[in-house]
Enzyme design. Structure first.
Site, mmCIF file in Angstrom:
data_model
loop_
_atom_site.group_PDB
_atom_site.id
_atom_site.type_symbol
_atom_site.label_atom_id
_atom_site.label_comp_id
_atom_site.label_asym_id
_atom_site.label_seq_id
_atom_site.Cartn_x
_atom_site.Cartn_y
_atom_site.Cartn_z
ATOM 1 N N TYR A 1 -16.026 -3.992 5.427
ATOM 2 C CA TYR A 1 -14.968 -3.188 6.041
ATOM 3 C C TYR A 1 -14.821 -3.457 7.536
ATOM 4 C CZ TYR A 1 -11.982 0.660 7.371
ATOM 5 O OH TYR A 1 -10.939 1.395 7.879
ATOM 6 N N LYS B 1 -11.696 -5.571 9.440
ATOM 7 C CA LYS B 1 -10.821 -4.958 10.437
ATOM 8 C C LYS B 1 -10.893 -5.684 11.778
ATOM 9 C CE LYS B 1 -9.176 -1.854 7.688
ATOM 10 N NZ LYS B 1 -7.759 -1.965 7.232
ATOM 11 N N SER C 1 -8.423 -0.807 12.230
ATOM 12 C CA SER C 1 -9.198 0.428 12.306
ATOM 13 C C SER C 1 -9.987 0.445 13.603
ATOM 14 C CB SER C 1 -10.169 0.521 11.124
ATOM 15 O OG SER C 1 -11.107 1.575 11.294
ATOM 16 N N SER D 1 -0.120 5.548 -1.632
ATOM 17 C CA SER D 1 -0.696 6.760 -1.042
ATOM 18 C C SER D 1 -1.029 6.534 0.424
ATOM 19 C CB SER D 1 -1.967 7.182 -1.795
ATOM 20 O OG SER D 1 -2.988 6.191 -1.632
ATOM 21 N N ASP E 1 -1.774 -7.211 -6.870
ATOM 22 C CA ASP E 1 -3.197 -7.108 -6.589
ATOM 23 C C ASP E 1 -3.489 -8.120 -5.492
ATOM 24 O OD1 ASP E 1 -5.954 -7.108 -6.489
ATOM 25 O OD2 ASP E 1 -6.242 -7.214 -8.659
ATOM 26 N N LEU E 2 -3.797 -7.649 -4.301
ATOM 27 C CA LEU E 2 -4.020 -8.561 -3.182
ATOM 28 C C LEU E 2 -5.228 -9.466 -3.400
ATOM 29 C CD1 LEU E 2 -3.216 -6.375 -0.029
ATOM 30 C CD2 LEU E 2 -1.797 -8.100 -1.131
ATOM 31 N N GLY F 1 0.803 -1.222 0.000
ATOM 32 C CA GLY F 1 0.000 0.000 0.000
ATOM 33 C C GLY F 1 0.829 1.261 0.000
ATOM 34 N N GLY G 1 -5.286 -1.458 1.801
ATOM 35 C CA GLY G 1 -6.661 -1.708 2.228
ATOM 36 C C GLY G 1 -7.657 -1.016 1.327
#
Length: 271
Positions: A160, A164, A120, A18, A54-55, A15, A80
Site C-alpha cells: 500500500y 502510493k 495517500s 463506492s 479488473d485492474l 472505482g 484502489g
C-alpha cells in the site's frame, strides 16, 4: 456560470462503485459531465456508461476503454485496494493497472484534457525512495511492472504505502511530459476518510495510527471532501495546476512539517 467547465465534457471515473470514486462520479454528473464509470463492482449511479473491469487484468481495461471510445476530456483514477489485500494485488490495482488504464485513455485525450489520481498521505515517504521508484516506473507495460515488483518484495512490502509513493512520483514525472501536449496530470494525498475502506485501514494499522493521521483536524474527511479536490484538479479552473501531489488531509502534512504532529510517535503505535 460553469466555473469548473464540466458541462458536456466526457470523463472516465475508475472505482465508481463506492467511496471517493462514487462521490467523484456523482458530483461530475451533477456538474453536467458525460460520465463513464469503471469498476470491479456495478455502480448504482445513472452514468452514460458502465464497464466492469479488473485492474489486475489489463485486457479488461483495454476492452472497456475501446467501448467508451471518442474524445475523453478527463480521467479520474479513483480505484484502489487497502493494505489488507495481498501485496501484489495492491500493486497491480494501485499502480500497474492504474498506469495501464491511463496509457489506454491517453490516445483519446487532446490539448486541454487532464488526469487526476488518488494517492495517500501514506505515501509521504516518496522523496526518500526516488531511485527505487524510478526503477519501477521505468518498467514499460503492465507485465514488466508486475515482474519488477515480484522480484523486489523487500521494497514492495505490504504494497500500500509503496504503491502510493509510486503514484506520486509517476504523476510528477509524467506531468512534465504530458504538459507539452497540453494535458495536465495531478494527484491527491487523502488523509483518513469515511469510506468502506476505513475498517481495512484500522485493521492493518491500528486505531492509534488512524487517530494520529487525523490530526490536527481531529476528524476523518467525507468522500465528498476528497472528491471535490479531484474534480477541481481536472477542471478548467485549475488550468495551470500540473504535477502536483495535493494533500487533502485537514492539515496533517502541514502539522508534520512544522512539528505539530509527532510522526515518530505515530509510527511507534503502528501495528
Amino acid at each position: 456560470m460553469d466555473f469548473l467547465g464540466y458541462k458536456g465534457k466526457r470523463v472516465i471515473v475508475s472505482g465508481c462503485f463506492s467511496g471517493m470514486g462514487e462521490a467523484t462520479a456523482r458530483i461530475l454528473v451533477e456538474q453536467g459531465a458525460e460520465v463513464h464509470g469503471l469498476d470491479f463492482k456495478p455502480t448504482q449511479l445513472e452514468l452514460a456508461s458502465f464497464n466492469q473491469v479488473d485492474l489486475r487484468a489489463p485486457e479488461t481495461v483495454t476492452e472497456a476503454v475501446n467501448k467508451i471510445g471518442g474524445k475523453v476530456d478527463a480521467l479520474f483514477n479513483c480505484a484502489g485496494l487497502p493494505q489488507t489485500a495481498g501485496a501484489m494485488d495492491v500493486m497491480k490495482v494501485n499502480f500497474a493497472g492504474t498506469r495501464h488504464l491511463t496509457e489506454a485513455v491517453l490516445p483519446l485525450m487532446a490539448e486541454g484534457s487532464a488526469i487526476a489520481s488518488i494517492s495517500s498521505n501514506g505515501g509521504l515517504g516518496w522523496s526518500r525512495r526516488i531511485p527505487v521508484i524510478m526503477e519501477l516506473i521505468g518498467q514499460k507495460g503492465f507485465d514488466a511492472a508486475v515482474a519488477w515488483c515480484e522480484a523486489h518484495m523487500d521494497e514492495v512490502k505490504e504494497g500500500y504505502s509503496f504503491s502510493k509513493e509510486v503514484i506520486i512520483v509517476w504523476t510528477m514525472l509524467t506531468a512534465c511530459h504530458l504538459i507539452k501536449k497540453g494535458i495536465r496530470m495531478n494527484c491527491t494525498m487523502p488523509g483518513p476518510t469515511s469510506t468502506p475502506m476505513m475498517t481495512h485501514f484500522k485493521e492493518a494499522s491500528g486505531d492509534a495510527v488512524i487517530d494520529a493521521a487525523m490530526q490536527p483536524s481531529g476528524r476523518p474527511s467525507s468522500p465528498e471532501e476528497q472528491a471535490t479536490a479531484m474534480v477541481y484538479l481536472n477542471s478548467a479552473a485549475a488550468s495551470y495546476v500540473n504535477g502536483v501531489a495535493l494533500p487533502v488531509d485537514g492539515g496533517f502534512m502541514g502539522g508534520v512539517a512544522t512539528g505539530q504532529v509527532d510522526l515518530s510517535a505515530m509510527m511507534a503505535n503502528a501495528k
